[in-house]
Scaffold this active site. Structure first.
Site, PDB file in Angstrom:
ATOM      1  N   HIS A  11     -20.213 -16.003  15.451  1.00 31.92           N
ATOM      2  CA  HIS A  11     -19.155 -16.884  15.965  1.00 31.92           C
ATOM      3  C   HIS A  11     -17.906 -16.047  16.226  1.00 31.92           C
ATOM      4  CE1 HIS A  11     -21.568 -20.310  14.015  1.00 31.92           C
ATOM      5  NE2 HIS A  11     -21.808 -20.264  15.305  1.00 31.92           N
ATOM      6  N   CYS A  37     -30.757 -13.970   8.261  1.00 29.97           N
ATOM      7  CA  CYS A  37     -30.245 -13.306   7.053  1.00 29.97           C
ATOM      8  C   CYS A  37     -31.138 -13.669   5.863  1.00 29.97           C
ATOM      9  CB  CYS A  37     -28.816 -13.765   6.793  1.00 29.97           C
ATOM     10  SG  CYS A  37     -28.155 -13.099   5.264  1.00 29.97           S
ATOM     11  N   ASN A  45     -16.762 -19.855   8.039  1.00 31.47           N
ATOM     12  CA  ASN A  45     -16.239 -19.199   6.836  1.00 31.47           C
ATOM     13  C   ASN A  45     -14.814 -18.700   7.046  1.00 31.47           C
ATOM     14  OD1 ASN A  45     -16.356 -16.035   7.155  1.00 31.47           O
ATOM     15  ND2 ASN A  45     -18.144 -16.857   8.198  1.00 31.47           N
ATOM     16  N   HIS A  59     -24.023 -27.950  11.942  1.00 32.84           N
ATOM     17  CA  HIS A  59     -23.962 -26.478  11.943  1.00 32.84           C
ATOM     18  C   HIS A  59     -25.392 -25.941  12.095  1.00 32.84           C
ATOM     19  CE1 HIS A  59     -23.525 -22.369  10.413  1.00 32.84           C
ATOM     20  NE2 HIS A  59     -22.250 -22.479  10.733  1.00 32.84           N
ATOM     21  N   SER A  93     -15.800 -19.974  13.702  1.00 36.03           N
ATOM     22  CA  SER A  93     -16.391 -19.407  12.495  1.00 36.03           C
ATOM     23  C   SER A  93     -16.050 -20.276  11.283  1.00 36.03           C
ATOM     24  CB  SER A  93     -15.875 -17.980  12.297  1.00 36.03           C
ATOM     25  OG  SER A  93     -16.108 -17.566  10.973  1.00 36.03           O
ATOM     26  N   HIS A 108     -28.229 -17.025  11.430  1.00 33.61           N
ATOM     27  CA  HIS A 108     -28.165 -18.385  10.859  1.00 33.61           C
ATOM     28  C   HIS A 108     -29.545 -18.976  10.623  1.00 33.61           C
ATOM     29  CE1 HIS A 108     -24.486 -17.967  13.449  1.00 33.61           C
ATOM     30  NE2 HIS A 108     -23.938 -18.289  12.313  1.00 33.61           N
ATOM     31  N   SER A 142     -17.732 -12.586  10.488  1.00 28.38           N
ATOM     32  CA  SER A 142     -18.145 -12.143  11.819  1.00 28.38           C
ATOM     33  C   SER A 142     -17.043 -11.345  12.529  1.00 28.38           C
ATOM     34  CB  SER A 142     -18.572 -13.347  12.678  1.00 28.38           C
ATOM     35  OG  SER A 142     -17.602 -14.348  12.622  1.00 28.38           O
ATOM     36  N   GLU A 155     -27.022 -23.431  10.876  1.00 26.40           N
ATOM     37  CA  GLU A 155     -27.765 -23.099   9.641  1.00 26.40           C
ATOM     38  C   GLU A 155     -28.277 -24.383   8.983  1.00 26.40           C
ATOM     39  OE1 GLU A 155     -25.716 -20.676   6.648  1.00 26.40           O
ATOM     40  OE2 GLU A 155     -26.955 -21.632   5.116  1.00 26.40           O
TER      41      GLU A 155
HETATM   42  S1  SF4 Z   1     -22.397 -15.129   5.640  1.00 25.82           S
HETATM   43 FE1  SF4 Z   1     -23.477 -13.226   6.093  1.00 25.82          FE
HETATM   44  S2  SF4 Z   1     -24.503 -12.633   4.176  1.00 25.82           S
HETATM   45 FE2  SF4 Z   1     -23.892 -14.793   3.990  1.00 25.82          FE
HETATM   46  S3  SF4 Z   1     -25.710 -15.915   4.642  1.00 25.82           S
HETATM   47 FE3  SF4 Z   1     -24.416 -15.704   6.451  1.00 25.82          FE
HETATM   48  S4  SF4 Z   1     -25.145 -13.850   7.466  1.00 25.82           S
HETATM   49 FE4  SF4 Z   1     -25.955 -13.830   5.350  1.00 25.82          FE
END
Ligand code: SF4
Length: 280
Positions: free
Chosen positions: A39, A96, A220, A124, A218, A74, A262, A126
């Site tokens: 992202h 991942c 996170n 999302h 993104s 994801h 990212s 994931e």
């Molecule tokens: S944030 Fe990075 S390490 Fe964590 S699950 Fe996603 S790709 Fe994997």
């Protein structure tokens, strides 16, 4: 201005591995990326310039035209993987390993008779990949989604990038509303997310403001921004050094710097340089 970097910052190994795999593709024009590899708009433009095709992350129902399909970090569901393989697609799978762990935890809970509750953001990619393989589940974004379920066993897992405090609060709410149920919690938050969140919490104690580097989509990155603001520290999100505004730092002696998983190293370095030369 004094700039202090968070002890854990920026790109995680999962995203680095996915980018490396994309970098090793010899004929990008023969490969479709199954959504957004990361992202990060800058990286997406670079991938398109190399010739990769890209499916819209919001709608991956159509079959890619190319034979090669690159699965992003994801991840995807088993049923989606089967659909692609049966259509003759050759997969370059960069899922991942820590996302795979969430899939495995969900499957195990379901096999053990638990109704799966996934703490995460509905829609999302994931989250989609995890729930598509489940017979029954609920996605919990906030306390408002917590119900009094009739199931006697509730299995709780998290999207890998869930803030640990948010997961802990929701778990308490789930238990409080379902005193009759056996609640099993499997902590599937990935350790790079935990490290970045804890490092930022510590950083907020010693700086006047925080800058978070990362793309607008993104998850996170947004969570790092929220964490700093919840801690009472003024915080701003930038995609690049050019987004910085001197007036944000009026009266600040030191500013903390962090970045989503990212964000490119060179972007973080450029933001740090620009911050150091700012005169608020
Ligand atoms: S944030 Fe990075 S390490 Fe964590 S699950 Fe996603 S790709 Fe994997």
């Amino acid at each position: 201005m004094n700039v202090i970097r968070a002890a854990a910052i920026g790109m995680c190994f999962g995203v680095r591995d996915a980018l490396r795999a994309a970098g090793q593709v010899d004929q990008p024009a023969d490969v479709t990326i199954h959504g957004e590899l990361v992202h990060n708009p800058q990286v997406l433009v670079q991938l398109q310039q190399r010739g990769f095709r890209m499916l819209d992350e919001e709608d991956r129902s159509q079959l890619p035209e190319t034979t090669g399909v690159l699965i992003t970090a994801h991840g995807i569901s088993h049923c989606e993987r089967r659909r692609l393989v049966e259509a003759g697609k050759q997969l370059i799978d960069t899922t991942c390993p820590l996302v795979r762990r969430v899939h495995e935890a969900a499957q195990r809970l379901q096999q053990d008779g638990f109704h799966v509750l996934l703490i995460g953001r509905p829609g999302h990619v994931e989250v989609q990949g995890i729930i598509e393989d489940l017979e029954h589940h609920d996605v919990i974004a906030s306390a408002e989604d917590v119900q009094a379920w009739t199931h006697s066993r509730l299995g709780v897992i998290c999207q890998s990038t869930t803030p640990p405090r948010h997961a802990a609060e929701l778990l308490v709410t789930i238990e409080a509303r379902n005193p009759h149920a056996e609640v099993r919690f499997v902590n599937t938050i990935c350790h790079p997310t935990l490290e970045r969140q804890y490092a930022l919490e510590a950083l907020c104690l010693s700086v006047d403001a925080v800058v978070v580097v990362g793309g607008p989509r993104s998850n996170n990155t947004r969570q790092l921004l929220d964490l700093a603001r919840d801690a009472g520290t003024p915080a701003w999100q930038v995609q690049a050094a050019a987004d910085l505004r001197a007036e944000w730092f009026t009266g600040c002696d030191s500013v903390g710097l962090t970045a989503g998983t990212s964000a490119l190293d060179e972007t973080v370095d450029a933001v740090e340089q620009a911050l150091r030369s700012l005169t608020p």
